[in-house]
Design a protein around this motif. Structure first.
Motif, PDB file in Angstrom:
ATOM      1  N   ARG A   2       0.846  -1.190   0.000  1.00 17.18           N
ATOM      2  CA  ARG A   2       0.000   0.000   0.000  1.00 17.18           C
ATOM      3  C   ARG A   2       0.886   1.247   0.000  1.00 17.18           C
ATOM      4  NH1 ARG A   2      -5.143  -0.140   3.830  1.00 17.18           N
ATOM      5  NH2 ARG A   2      -5.690   1.477   2.301  1.00 17.18           N
ATOM      6  N   THR A   3       0.661   2.092  -0.985  1.00 13.77           N
ATOM      7  CA  THR A   3       1.439   3.314  -1.147  1.00 13.77           C
ATOM      8  C   THR A   3       0.493   4.444  -1.488  1.00 13.77           C
ATOM      9  OG1 THR A   3       3.294   2.009  -2.019  1.00 13.77           O
ATOM     10  CG2 THR A   3       3.360   4.409  -2.355  1.00 13.77           C
ATOM     11  N   ILE A   4       0.600   5.555  -0.754  1.00 18.09           N
ATOM     12  CA  ILE A   4      -0.254   6.718  -0.995  1.00 18.09           C
ATOM     13  C   ILE A   4       0.631   7.918  -1.285  1.00 18.09           C
ATOM     14  CG2 ILE A   4      -2.034   8.247  -0.057  1.00 18.09           C
ATOM     15  CD1 ILE A   4      -2.930   5.985   1.760  1.00 18.09           C
ATOM     16  N   LEU A   5       0.421   8.541  -2.439  1.00 16.49           N
ATOM     17  CA  LEU A   5       1.121   9.761  -2.823  1.00 16.49           C
ATOM     18  C   LEU A   5       0.197  10.947  -2.603  1.00 16.49           C
ATOM     19  CD1 LEU A   5       2.725   8.594  -6.211  1.00 16.49           C
ATOM     20  CD2 LEU A   5       3.628   8.354  -3.881  1.00 16.49           C
ATOM     21  N   LEU A  19      -3.264   8.453   6.719  1.00 22.26           N
ATOM     22  CA  LEU A  19      -2.831   7.478   7.715  1.00 22.26           C
ATOM     23  C   LEU A  19      -4.026   6.716   8.278  1.00 22.26           C
ATOM     24  CD1 LEU A  19      -0.650   6.196   9.478  1.00 22.26           C
ATOM     25  CD2 LEU A  19      -0.894   8.125  11.063  1.00 22.26           C
ATOM     26  N   ARG A  20      -5.091   7.428   8.591  1.00 25.15           N
ATOM     27  CA  ARG A  20      -6.283   6.751   9.130  1.00 25.15           C
ATOM     28  C   ARG A  20      -6.886   5.795   8.110  1.00 25.15           C
ATOM     29  NH1 ARG A  20      -6.645  11.873  11.478  1.00 25.15           N
ATOM     30  NH2 ARG A  20      -7.922  12.715   9.773  1.00 25.15           N
ATOM     31  N   ALA A 208       3.670   9.397   1.231  1.00 18.71           N
ATOM     32  CA  ALA A 208       4.756  10.299   0.837  1.00 18.71           C
ATOM     33  C   ALA A 208       4.198  11.499   0.097  1.00 18.71           C
ATOM     34  CB  ALA A 208       5.762   9.563  -0.040  1.00 18.71           C
ATOM     35  N   TRP A 209       4.881  12.630   0.261  1.00 17.88           N
ATOM     36  CA  TRP A 209       4.486  13.822  -0.484  1.00 17.88           C
ATOM     37  C   TRP A 209       5.722  14.616  -0.895  1.00 17.88           C
ATOM     38  CZ3 TRP A 209       3.145  13.229   4.742  1.00 17.88           C
ATOM     39  CH2 TRP A 209       3.781  14.083   5.649  1.00 17.88           C
ATOM     40  N   GLU A 287      -3.843   6.608  -3.947  1.00 21.50           N
ATOM     41  CA  GLU A 287      -3.386   5.317  -3.448  1.00 21.50           C
ATOM     42  C   GLU A 287      -3.183   4.396  -4.635  1.00 21.50           C
ATOM     43  OE1 GLU A 287      -4.185   1.684  -0.309  1.00 21.50           O
ATOM     44  OE2 GLU A 287      -5.487   3.463  -0.244  1.00 21.50           O
ATOM     45  N   LEU A 288      -1.970   3.864  -4.767  1.00 25.07           N
ATOM     46  CA  LEU A 288      -1.678   2.992  -5.886  1.00 25.07           C
ATOM     47  C   LEU A 288      -2.508   1.723  -5.805  1.00 25.07           C
ATOM     48  CD1 LEU A 288       2.204   3.291  -6.227  1.00 25.07           C
ATOM     49  CD2 LEU A 288       0.407   4.808  -7.065  1.00 25.07           C
ATOM     50  N   THR A 289      -2.787   1.149  -6.954  1.00 25.49           N
ATOM     51  CA  THR A 289      -3.555  -0.089  -7.011  1.00 25.49           C
ATOM     52  C   THR A 289      -2.700  -1.242  -6.467  1.00 25.49           C
ATOM     53  OG1 THR A 289      -2.779  -0.538  -9.273  1.00 25.49           O
ATOM     54  CG2 THR A 289      -4.812   0.750  -9.032  1.00 25.49           C
ATOM     55  N   PRO A 290      -3.312  -2.379  -6.147  1.00 26.60           N
ATOM     56  CA  PRO A 290      -2.541  -3.497  -5.583  1.00 26.60           C
ATOM     57  C   PRO A 290      -1.354  -3.933  -6.435  1.00 26.60           C
ATOM     58  CG  PRO A 290      -4.890  -3.878  -5.282  1.00 26.60           C
ATOM     59  CD  PRO A 290      -4.769  -2.651  -6.125  1.00 26.60           C
TER      60      PRO A 290
END
Length: 327
Positions: A2-5, A19-20, A208-209, A287-290
């Motif tokens: 799981r990765t969120i930009l 984060l939540r 990350a930002w 959020e990147l796909t799986p």
């Protein structure tokens, strides 16, 4: 994985919400080495992360290594000087190549308008783009050589002080529920990540930002068309961690890119056609796909110079069409 930009956090804070959304419990490791001497000014970051942060302090650890390991310090200084020299030559070659490319774009557009024929450009733009890519590839190869020389002059695995820091960092990451990479000076951030051989497990969620988002990609591209010295051409600066593939991250896109200049935007998209040029503006949360791809709705530069949303129907299309991800 799981990765969120995220978009920049200065004016619109979304890291806490991200984060939540992960639904994880426990400590959150943070890397804010890009803040340099402000690395310990973490009150606002602690509040956003709900008091769960464990700061890795890579910037301060870097200076501890330099103070205690004379061999590495000398090698790092030499690397810096050689890298500055290489960057100077790269920027000189890049500027000439880009000037030529823009001249070809203007000439072929005018020719096409007059001739209204399919062969007016004779592939001149594509060839000019290849010239720029050749300069980028030359720089990347020379930078790889400089890193090899640094590794030979001061093998990181032979340094006791570096090994001690790496052990501490690995222990923190192993005990963390997520990792946060903030913004700041991307060069400083990349050097710290490389020095301490940060390897982010696929199972560890990452948020990350800005510089942090750039550092997660395979190729870090610097850009600023509204700088104090005027527009500068986008440059391939360094390698990233490679967790995010097929992406050129463009934080602060509205403030740093001339998005109304379709020629410039089209040139950037064509220069990096092996990846999506992704706009990370305030409020963006991707959020990147799986499988590591970009989600629908991600805003990217198209080769036509316009901004598009992944997954949106093409102009004039009767129904939405899926857009695949670049490898």
């Amino acid at each position: 994985m799981r990765t969120i930009l995220l978009g920049p956090q200065r004016f619109m804070t979304t890291a806490g919400t991200a984060l939540r959304s992960l639904g994880v419990e426990g400590r959150v490791a943070t890397v804010n080495a890009g803040w340099e001497e402000r690395e310990d000014s973490v009150e606002e970051l602690d509040a956003v992360l709900e008091g769960r942060a464990t700061h890795l302090r890579l910037y301060h650890r870097t200076f501890d290594v330099i103070e205690k390991d004379e061999v590495f310090a000398a090698a790092a200084l030499s690397f810096r000087d050689h890298h500055d020299s290489l960057l100077s030559l790269y920027r000189l070659r890049l500027q000439h190549a880009m000037d030529g490319l823009y001249a070809v774009v203007r000439r072929t557009r005018e020719g096409e308008q007059r001739a209204k024929g399919a062969h007016a450009a004779y592939g001149a733009v594509d060839d000019a783009v290849e010239t720029v890519r050749h300069v980028d590839a030359w720089y990347a190869a020379q930078l790889k050589n400089l890193y090899a020389e640094l590794d030979a002059a001061a093998p990181l695995d032979s340094s006791g002080v570096i090994a001690w820091h790496r052990g501490e960092i690995e222990a923190v990451l192993a005990d963390s529920a997520a990792l946060v990479l903030t913004g700041g000076h991307v060069g400083t951030l990349l050097r710290a990540l490389r020095l301490f051989a940060i390897r982010v497990p696929d199972t560890l969620p990452v948020i990350a930002w800005s510089a942090g988002a750039m550092a997660l990609t395979e190729r870090v591209v610097l850009f600023h068309e509204f700088g104090p010295e005027g527009a500068t051409e986008a440059e391939v600066f360094d390698r990233g961690l490679g967790r995010v593939k097929g992406v050129v991250a463009l934080p602060h896109a509205r403030r740093r890119l001339r998005l109304d200049d379709k020629d410039r935007c089209a040139v950037m998209a064509r220069r990096f056609t092996d990846a999506h040029c992704v706009l990370l503006d305030d409020g963006t949360a991707l959020e990147l796909t799986p499988d590591g791809g970009l989600p629908k709705g991600a805003r990217i530069l198209g080769t036509d110079g316009a901004v598009h949303e992944l997954g949106a129907p093409a102009p004039g299309a009767a129904a939405p069409t899926e857009q695949g991800e670049n490898a």
